[in-house]
Scaffold this motif. Structure first.
Motif, PDB file in Angstrom:
ATOM      1  N   LEU A   1     -10.778  55.955  41.358  1.00  0.00           N
ATOM      2  CA  LEU A   1     -11.885  55.054  41.673  1.00  0.00           C
ATOM      3  C   LEU A   1     -12.610  55.515  42.932  1.00  0.00           C
ATOM      4  O   LEU A   1     -13.850  55.552  42.979  1.00  0.00           O
ATOM      5  N   ALA A   2     -11.853  55.888  43.964  1.00  0.00           N
ATOM      6  CA  ALA A   2     -12.462  56.360  45.208  1.00  0.00           C
ATOM      7  C   ALA A   2     -13.274  57.623  44.977  1.00  0.00           C
ATOM      8  O   ALA A   2     -14.376  57.784  45.510  1.00  0.00           O
TER       9      ALA A   2
ATOM     10  N   LEU B   1     -13.620  47.365  47.141  1.00  0.00           N
ATOM     11  CA  LEU B   1     -13.378  47.268  45.703  1.00  0.00           C
ATOM     12  C   LEU B   1     -11.920  46.870  45.521  1.00  0.00           C
ATOM     13  O   LEU B   1     -11.018  47.646  45.868  1.00  0.00           O
ATOM     14  N   LEU B   2     -11.699  45.677  45.019  1.00  0.00           N
ATOM     15  CA  LEU B   2     -10.354  45.124  44.868  1.00  0.00           C
ATOM     16  C   LEU B   2      -9.895  45.304  43.426  1.00  0.00           C
ATOM     17  O   LEU B   2     -10.508  44.773  42.500  1.00  0.00           O
ATOM     18  N   MET B   3      -8.820  46.053  43.267  1.00  0.00           N
ATOM     19  CA  MET B   3      -8.256  46.313  41.946  1.00  0.00           C
ATOM     20  C   MET B   3      -7.003  45.469  41.751  1.00  0.00           C
ATOM     21  O   MET B   3      -5.938  45.774  42.291  1.00  0.00           O
TER      22      MET B   3
ATOM     23  N   GLY C   1     -10.983  54.132  52.797  1.00  0.00           N
ATOM     24  CA  GLY C   1      -9.549  53.957  52.986  1.00  0.00           C
ATOM     25  C   GLY C   1      -8.944  53.362  51.735  1.00  0.00           C
ATOM     26  O   GLY C   1      -9.436  52.351  51.224  1.00  0.00           O
ATOM     27  N   VAL C   2      -7.901  53.987  51.200  1.00  0.00           N
ATOM     28  CA  VAL C   2      -7.296  53.562  49.937  1.00  0.00           C
ATOM     29  C   VAL C   2      -5.879  53.064  50.193  1.00  0.00           C
ATOM     30  O   VAL C   2      -5.064  53.768  50.796  1.00  0.00           O
TER      31      VAL C   2
ATOM     32  N   CYS D   1      -9.966  49.734  47.760  1.00  0.00           N
ATOM     33  CA  CYS D   1     -10.785  50.800  48.332  1.00  0.00           C
ATOM     34  C   CYS D   1     -11.712  50.144  49.349  1.00  0.00           C
ATOM     35  O   CYS D   1     -12.574  49.337  48.982  1.00  0.00           O
ATOM     36  N   TYR D   2     -11.527  50.470  50.603  1.00  0.00           N
ATOM     37  CA  TYR D   2     -12.302  49.871  51.696  1.00  0.00           C
ATOM     38  C   TYR D   2     -13.211  50.961  52.242  1.00  0.00           C
ATOM     39  O   TYR D   2     -12.743  51.969  52.772  1.00  0.00           O
TER      40      TYR D   2
END
Length: 555
Positions: free
Chosen positions: A220-221, A206-208, A246-247, A150-151
């Motif tokens: 999450l977004a 957010l890095l998953m 941006g996902v 998620c950016y």
């Protein structure tokens, strides 16, 4: 220092070694197995090298180990193993490097964390991302082998800095970071919580790792957007902020750090363009269109120099007798990769990057040269004029009047055989330089036409003050003349067209109808008084040779 016999047992130790490992008053080290005490058997290579030294061979050995002190804390020790010449013992030198390691850890934390939000910074984020995408990172672990990102970018954050100052902006960033961290904790799964990082400015990620699919990233977004909707209370000052996200979610094997970030950046741009305060999922088809658009944009200027553009000509026919009155020059791009492209694929791009000036100049010169060639080849036929579309940027970014004058002089085409078409929105309300340019061109004898008339401002009062000689009615009015598939006839369109034709004639203007496709449309336009028609009823855009044949047939 420690002395160890050939069996690896400690036979001597000084006070410094006892204090380093066990502290004052602790049980003696003598009799202990050195490899066990100092963790020299944890890896096969170290274990074998230590045995070689114990056997008397000259095998240098130095290792750093984290050892457990008797008091409970950890100690970082640099161990150097050296044979003692002429003796059956080996010397182990122990150097306490804990302070050095702590300093290194502190420096690394400074290097890898953002001082404002205390989140991992760009460097640590890419380190983790690269590790997550390494080949084999998830092999044999039962994990999904997928990664998600998620950016996000805060909407309107610059206004906070500009109006309230950077100190308030920094406090807002820190507060946002706390909420993002809380969102990551809520999304914790089997392999841990997502990594939250500040990439710079008001951009966060957010890095998953080991994601389970796009639904997990979408949740999450949505959680992040919901968390940011609550106003931030900064010492009694309430501030509201939203974010665009941006996902991207994909298989680790199918991406790279650069590829994932490019996709995330593109998707963030889509979220901004779609209205902000939302998340958008990466769409491969939409991205393909963007890549194509970028490829076209970057290739426009070189394409003109390489001669990749060609002109097609669509006849303009007198409605009264069907005679050929003129032609409209329509540019096409013979793209080496995408084939023959019509103007709707590239004209807007050319206007955006300014290459429309160079392209428009080429179109104008080519069309005028061709019109002059027809005039010379068919002297016994009334000459046809050529109509060329002109973009507003050509008026602003170049000396259009000088270009036209030069091209007419070089080609020998009479000015009255050139018609320049500008859209209604570009012409209506023209003042200053554009209006002077239109007036100069009209004074030169060039015909000025308003294209797509009836769809823009339609400022009829202003129309009388413009140096315009032709109105081209938008095809939407013509299509409303009769029933079509799913489009019933619009009687009002005929009334509007009739009124515009009458007004144009009162002002001394001629009228051309676009998109004439049926005999019934042509007949009704003729009865209304429209002067010329253009459309598939007469001809599709054709090459210059076909126009020559039409002139011969007309003769």
């Amino acid at each position: 220092m420690l002395l160890v016999d050939r069996d690896g047992v400690i036979v001597g130790a000084n006070a410094a070694a006892r204090a380093l490992l066990h502290g004052e008053g602790a049980e003696p080290l003598v009799g202990r197995v050195a490899a066990e005490l100092l963790d020299l058997g944890s890896d096969p290579r170290t274990r074998e090298t230590f045995r070689e030294v114990l056997r008397g061979r000259q095998a240098p050995l130095a290792r750093t180990r984290r050892l457990k002190h008797a008091a409970g804390h950890s100690v970082w020790v640099r161990i150097t193993v050296s044979p003692v010449p002429g003796a059956d013992v080996v010397l182990l030198s122990l150097n306490d490097i804990s302070a050095h390691r702590d300093l290194q850890a502190g420096l690394r934390h400074l290097q890898t964390h953002d001082p404002v939000t205390r989140l991992p910074n760009r460097a640590l984020f890419f380190e983790r991302l690269t590790g997550a995408l390494e080949a084999g990172a998830y092999e044999g672990s039962g994990a999904t082998g997928r990664v998600g990102l998620c950016y996000l970018d805060l909407d309107g954050f610059k206004a906070v800095n500009d109006t309230l100052g950077h100190h308030v902006g920094d406090r807002l960033l820190a507060a946002v970071a706390e909420r993002l961290t809380h969102c990551a904790d809520l999304a914790r799964h089997a392999t841990g919580a997502p990594l939250v990082a500040r990439l710079g400015g008001d951009e966060f990620a957010l890095l998953m790792e080991d994601s389970t699919g796009t639904e997990q990233l979408a949740d999450l977004a949505e959680t992040v957007l919901e968390a940011l909707r609550e106003p931030f209370d900064l010492s009694g000052q309430l501030l509201s902020v939203s974010a665009s996200i941006g996902v991207v979610e994909r298989d680790v094997a199918d991406t790279s750090p650069m590829g994932l970030m490019q996709a995330a950046d593109t998707t963030l741009y889509w979220a901004k363009a779609d209205g902000k305060a939302r998340w958008t999922l990466f769409d491969p088809e939409r991205n393909a269109r963007r890549v194509t658009r970028q490829a076209l944009s970057s290739g426009l200027r070189p394409a003109v120099e390489r001669g990749e553009f060609v002109l097609a000509y669509q006849p303009l026919v007198r409605l009264e007798d069907g005679g050929l009155r003129g032609v409209e020059a329509l540019v096409r791009w013979r793209h080496p990769e995408f084939g023959l492209l019509t103007p709707n694929r590239f004209i807007t791009l050319a206007e955006e990057d300014g290459s429309i000036v160079q392209l428009g100049r080429w179109v104008l010169e080519t069309a005028c040269r061709q019109a002059r060639a027809w005039q010379l080849a068919h002297p016994d036929v009334p000459p046809v004029f050529v109509s060329v579309n002109v973009a507003v940027r050509q008026v602003w970014d170049s000396d259009l009047v000088a270009d036209v004058a030069r091209i007419l002089a070089e080609t020998g085409l009479p000015a009255e055989l050139l018609q320049l078409e500008l859209t209604e929105s570009a012409v209506m309300g023209s003042t200053g330089r554009p209006l002077r340019a239109l007036q100069d061109l009209s004074d030169m004898g060039v015909r000025i036409a308003i294209d797509d008339f009836g769809t823009g401002y339609s400022n009829l009062a202003y129309l009388s003050r413009l140096p315009v000689s032709v109105l081209k009615l938008d095809g939407a009015f013509v299509r409303g003349f009769e029933d079509g598939p799913g489009t019933p006839a619009q009687p009002a369109d005929a009334l509007i067209v009739e009124a515009m034709v009458q007004l144009a004639h009162r002002l001394g203007l001629t009228v051309t109808a676009e998109c004439v496709e049926t005999l019934d449309q042509a007949d009704r336009l003729r009865r209304i008084g429209c002067d010329t028609g253009q459309g598939y009823l007469y001809s599709r855009p054709v090459d210059a040779q076909r126009i020559s044949e039409l002139l011969t047939e007309h003769r």
